[in-house]
Write a protein that holds these residues in place. Structure first.
Motif, short mmCIF file in Angstrom:
data_model
loop_
_atom_site.label_atom_id
_atom_site.label_comp_id
_atom_site.label_asym_id
_atom_site.label_seq_id
_atom_site.Cartn_x
_atom_site.Cartn_y
_atom_site.Cartn_z
N ALA A 1 -24.83 107.39 4.42
CA ALA A 1 -25.99 107.83 5.18
C ALA A 1 -26.67 106.69 5.92
N VAL A 2 -26.02 105.53 5.94
CA VAL A 2 -26.61 104.32 6.52
C VAL A 2 -25.90 104.01 7.84
N ASP A 3 -26.66 103.55 8.84
CA ASP A 3 -26.06 103.21 10.13
C ASP A 3 -25.12 102.02 9.97
N GLN A 4 -24.25 101.84 10.95
CA GLN A 4 -23.17 100.85 10.85
C GLN A 4 -23.70 99.43 10.69
N MET A 5 -24.77 99.09 11.41
CA MET A 5 -25.30 97.73 11.31
C MET A 5 -25.88 97.48 9.91
#
Length: 385
Positions: free
Chosen positions: A169-173
């Protein structure tokens, strides 16, 4: 003298109800093991069984010699009795508490002032500053919330850390930052870590060991390098995403000419029902006994080279084959490129190469190339009915 692993995780499970779960695996202190497989493979069920949230019909689980579950002896420790840290996909933070208070929940057995001090120490290790430590979950980014959840899990001083799709659920960065954080923490954490993930790249980057699961069954356990080089069967090859998998016929010694011991003939077939193909000299591990039996085989990109600089030198090597091909696909993935080549002699048999370095810039779509295939990298598997 052999050093004893004081926190070794050992798992043995065999049940058909209420859901099938079968297999054995181990995970050492400071080691990360990734459970990988498709949806419905049983990865989360296995994790719940380790946490004590699921009581298995027949299993034995021990950590550091302490038995957490042994159905034959009637032992099943509740989750609260197990020293286990849990990190979930949805963070599971208390929305009305700030980050420090959320972490302190894991240490209710300590006085309040000590809880808060240790919470702040853990959050600092997670990279959250003092202002962020006072914010409630809704005021933090997804990556920051997951850092709070990880700090809370570790504040329990667990013997085993379990993470269920923690980065999905976390963005790629933010995900890349969490990867680096986990890598740094692992040098200090002397506990087994079990990760459930559907992301194969994530598993390869983080895990020391993979456990490949399908339909509740552990199909193979080993290092990422070993499984990618030597998958147990075609299903494992599919599940871990090995692209260069082909049909073949095992000829053994009955090929064009007699080979030295330890080598055998493999006929590369363009399709499963093809009558003839290209003979290759491969390593004979002694596991295939029947000449003419159907097989599948895989080769990593390490065994393939486009436009080899010294092609003439390879002609005398019976385990090297030079093939003409055309570049039919070319994708840049940042610092590497993925090339798809169509062989002229075998159709349809596309090869996929992962290229890095300056020489990848020389390839263009439609270009004719020579491919060197190093048969030492070939792994052959029998076809199971």
């Amino acid at each position: 003298m052999t050093q004893v692993d004081g926190n070794l995780l050992q798992v043995q499970i065999s049940q058909t109800w209420p859901m099938p779960l079968h297999g054995n695996f181990t995970c050492s202190s400071g080691q990360m093991l990734a459970l990988v497989g498709p949806s419905g493979a049983g990865k989360t069920s296995m994790l719940r069984m380790l946490a004590g949230l699921l009581q298995p019909a027949q299993a034995r689980v021990s950590v550091g010699g302490e038995i957490w579950c042994d159905t034959s002896l009637g032992i099943h420790m509740r989750t609260q009795q197990r020293q286990v840290g849990l990190v979930f996909q949805n963070y599971a933070l208390m929305p009305h508490m700030n980050a420090t208070e959320n972490v302190a929940l894991a240490m209710l057995h300590l006085p309040r002032n000590i809880r808060l001090k240790q919470s702040q120490d853990w959050l600092e290790r997670m990279g959250l500053n003092k202002a962020q430590q006072q914010r409630k979950p809704a005021q933090l980014s997804g990556g920051q919330q997951q850092r709070v959840a990880l700090a809370r899990a570790l504040a329990r001083e667990p013997k085993l850390l379990l993470m269920d799709e923690p980065f999905s659920a976390v963005d790629q960065m933010s995900r890349r930052g969490l990867y680096g954080l986990i890598a740094d923490l692992r040098r200090d954490l002397q506990m087994p870590i079990v990760l459930v993930t559907h992301d194969l790249n994530e598993a390869r980057q983080l895990a020391d060991k993979l456990v490949v699961m399908d339909a509740g069954q552990v199909l193979q356990e080993g290092t990422p390098a070993h499984i990618y080089r030597s998958p147990r069967n075609a299903r494992v090859a599919d599940l871990v995403g090995i692209p260069n998998r082909f049909h073949g016929r095992w000829l053994g010694a009955g090929g064009p000419y007699v080979l030295p011991p330890g080598l055998a003939w493999l006929e590369w077939l363009p399709t499963a029902d093809a009558s003839s193909g290209l003979p290759l000299v491969v390593s004979d591990k002694g596991r295939l006994k029947t000449a003419g039996q159907a097989v599948t085989w895989v080769i990593q990109s390490d065994g393939l080279e486009a436009n080899p600089s010294s092609a003439q030198d390879h002609l005398a090597d019976m385990q090297s084959v030079l093939l003409n091909a055309q570049v039919t696909g070319l994708r840049s993935l940042g610092e590497i490129s993925l090339a798809t080549l169509q062989l002229q002699a075998l159709h349809p048999c596309p090869l996929q190469l992962t290229l890095s370095g300056a020489h990848r810039q020389q390839l263009q779509l439609g270009q004719s190339v020579t491919v060197r295939l190093d048969c030492r990298w070939i792994h052959v598997m029998p076809v199971r009915s």
